[in-house]
Scaffold this active site. Sequence first.
Site, PDB file in Angstrom:
ATOM      1  N   HIS A 121      39.090   3.152 -42.809  1.00 19.75           N
ATOM      2  CA  HIS A 121      38.631   2.030 -43.055  1.00 19.75           C
ATOM      3  C   HIS A 121      38.932   1.653 -44.707  1.00 19.75           C
ATOM      4  O   HIS A 121      39.048   0.402 -45.084  1.00 19.75           O
ATOM      5  CB  HIS A 121      37.168   2.160 -43.003  1.00 19.75           C
ATOM      6  CG  HIS A 121      36.618   1.642 -41.673  1.00 19.75           C
ATOM      7  ND1 HIS A 121      36.674   0.407 -40.977  1.00 19.75           N
ATOM      8  CD2 HIS A 121      36.395   2.482 -40.700  1.00 19.75           C
ATOM      9  CE1 HIS A 121      36.084   0.516 -39.847  1.00 19.75           C
ATOM     10  NE2 HIS A 121      35.947   1.728 -39.665  1.00 19.75           N
ATOM     11  N   ASP A 128      35.490  -2.095 -36.893  1.00 18.45           N
ATOM     12  CA  ASP A 128      34.276  -1.425 -35.896  1.00 18.45           C
ATOM     13  C   ASP A 128      33.960  -2.882 -35.309  1.00 18.45           C
ATOM     14  O   ASP A 128      33.423  -3.766 -36.112  1.00 18.45           O
ATOM     15  CB  ASP A 128      33.337  -0.831 -36.804  1.00 18.45           C
ATOM     16  CG  ASP A 128      33.613   0.368 -37.448  1.00 18.45           C
ATOM     17  OD1 ASP A 128      34.602   1.100 -36.767  1.00 18.45           O
ATOM     18  OD2 ASP A 128      32.982   0.791 -38.035  1.00 18.45           O
ATOM     19  N   GLU A 189      34.521   7.039 -30.452  1.00 16.00           N
ATOM     20  CA  GLU A 189      33.628   5.892 -30.902  1.00 16.00           C
ATOM     21  C   GLU A 189      34.226   4.695 -29.866  1.00 16.00           C
ATOM     22  O   GLU A 189      35.428   3.995 -30.376  1.00 16.00           O
ATOM     23  CB  GLU A 189      33.815   5.449 -32.234  1.00 16.00           C
ATOM     24  CG  GLU A 189      33.030   6.768 -33.307  1.00 16.00           C
ATOM     25  CD  GLU A 189      33.287   6.430 -34.571  1.00 16.00           C
ATOM     26  OE1 GLU A 189      34.107   5.662 -35.118  1.00 16.00           O
ATOM     27  OE2 GLU A 189      32.412   7.142 -35.204  1.00 16.00           O
ATOM     28  N   HIS A 192      35.373   1.676 -32.487  1.00 20.21           N
ATOM     29  CA  HIS A 192      36.505   1.590 -33.509  1.00 20.21           C
ATOM     30  C   HIS A 192      38.125   1.688 -33.207  1.00 20.21           C
ATOM     31  O   HIS A 192      38.427   2.243 -32.383  1.00 20.21           O
ATOM     32  CB  HIS A 192      36.136   3.248 -34.410  1.00 20.21           C
ATOM     33  CG  HIS A 192      37.276   3.435 -35.649  1.00 20.21           C
ATOM     34  ND1 HIS A 192      36.752   3.483 -37.025  1.00 20.21           N
ATOM     35  CD2 HIS A 192      38.742   3.742 -35.603  1.00 20.21           C
ATOM     36  CE1 HIS A 192      37.956   3.684 -37.627  1.00 20.21           C
ATOM     37  NE2 HIS A 192      38.920   3.791 -36.901  1.00 20.21           N
TER      38      HIS A 192
HETATM   39  C1  LIG Z   1      31.269   5.481 -39.581  1.00 19.58           C
HETATM   40  C2  LIG Z   1      31.760   4.763 -38.327  1.00 19.58           C
HETATM   41  N1  LIG Z   1      31.480   3.581 -38.112  1.00 19.58           N
HETATM   42  C3  LIG Z   1      33.289   4.959 -38.393  1.00 19.58           C
HETATM   43  O1  LIG Z   1      33.887   4.241 -38.996  1.00 19.58           O
HETATM   44  N2  LIG Z   1      33.856   6.012 -38.375  1.00 19.58           N
HETATM   45  C4  LIG Z   1      35.397   6.419 -38.316  1.00 19.58           C
HETATM   46  C5  LIG Z   1      35.738   7.629 -37.773  1.00 19.58           C
HETATM   47  C6  LIG Z   1      35.590   6.248 -39.705  1.00 19.58           C
HETATM   48  O2  LIG Z   1      34.763   6.637 -40.638  1.00 19.58           O
HETATM   49  O3  LIG Z   1      36.750   6.071 -40.001  1.00 19.58           O
HETATM   50 ZN   LIG Z   2      34.995   2.609 -37.822  1.00 19.36          ZN
END
Ligand SMILES: C[C@@H](N)C(=O)N[C@H](C)C(=O)O
Ligand SMILES: [Zn+2]
Length: 233
Positions: A121, A128, A189, A192
């Site tokens: 991110h 997300d 997830e 994501h």
């Molecule tokens: C925290 C969650 N929404 C997320 O984005 N997880 C991935 C693995 C990340 O932190 O990059």
């Molecule tokens: Zn994410």
Amino acid sequence: MQLHPIIRENQEPLLNLTDSHSRIYSRSIYFEQQIPNSLQSIYLRQNAYERLVEALTLLPVEYSFIVYDGYRPIQVQQHLFQLFSEEIKGNHPDFSEEEILEETLKYVAFPSVDPTKTSPHLTGGAIDLTLGDLEGNPLDLGSVFDEMSVKSATRYYEHHPFENEEALKNRRLLYNCMTTVGFTNYSEEWWHFDYGNATWARRVNSGEAKYGAVESKIKAHQLKEYRYYESVY
Ligand SMILES: C[C@@H](N)C(=O)N[C@H](C)C(=O)O
Ligand SMILES: [Zn+2]
């Protein structure tokens, strides 16, 4: 053998998604959760945003995208990592430090700007999101956003189809729209997706990523300025 993709930072700008499209709802979830240094608006790299708009053209007209997060400042990544780790510790008092770390890393990336392991991110190439109706109400995707459970794994309902047929259908729809336009999904997830960063490069077997980490100055939850890390690592 190359162990990690080379980052050829292409310096695409971060675009603010607020009111950018009538079928893209921007709901900055970590701002809503009052996480320090979180951004009130959601930002994505330009080409990642253009691909998101392309993905919309593949989505039935009665659906929208609800975006929860895009570019994430390192401070927010650090905060989330700490928060998730404490939650896992609380839920599993029997876990060793090693098990806590392993479980935490399933749901949140380690906060790092190191080019060999940049948190996705931090690049502005990770997003997300979920599916919504035209009023921006989220559809059923079978687990809550950021739920740390096996049900959040993208393929969970492929193996348990009768548990929630609606969620199975919606997950397939989100996955297919996003991957058709070039995003990759993180298998733990359903929400994501990555484009252009090192996580994406590894998944598509490319030796090169387009986006490295972005460093930013945040004031009162607004993005004041930002700069790219080195253009070639
Ligand atoms: C925290 C969650 N929404 C997320 O984005 N997880 C991935 C693995 C990340 O932190 O990059
Ligand atoms: Zn994410």
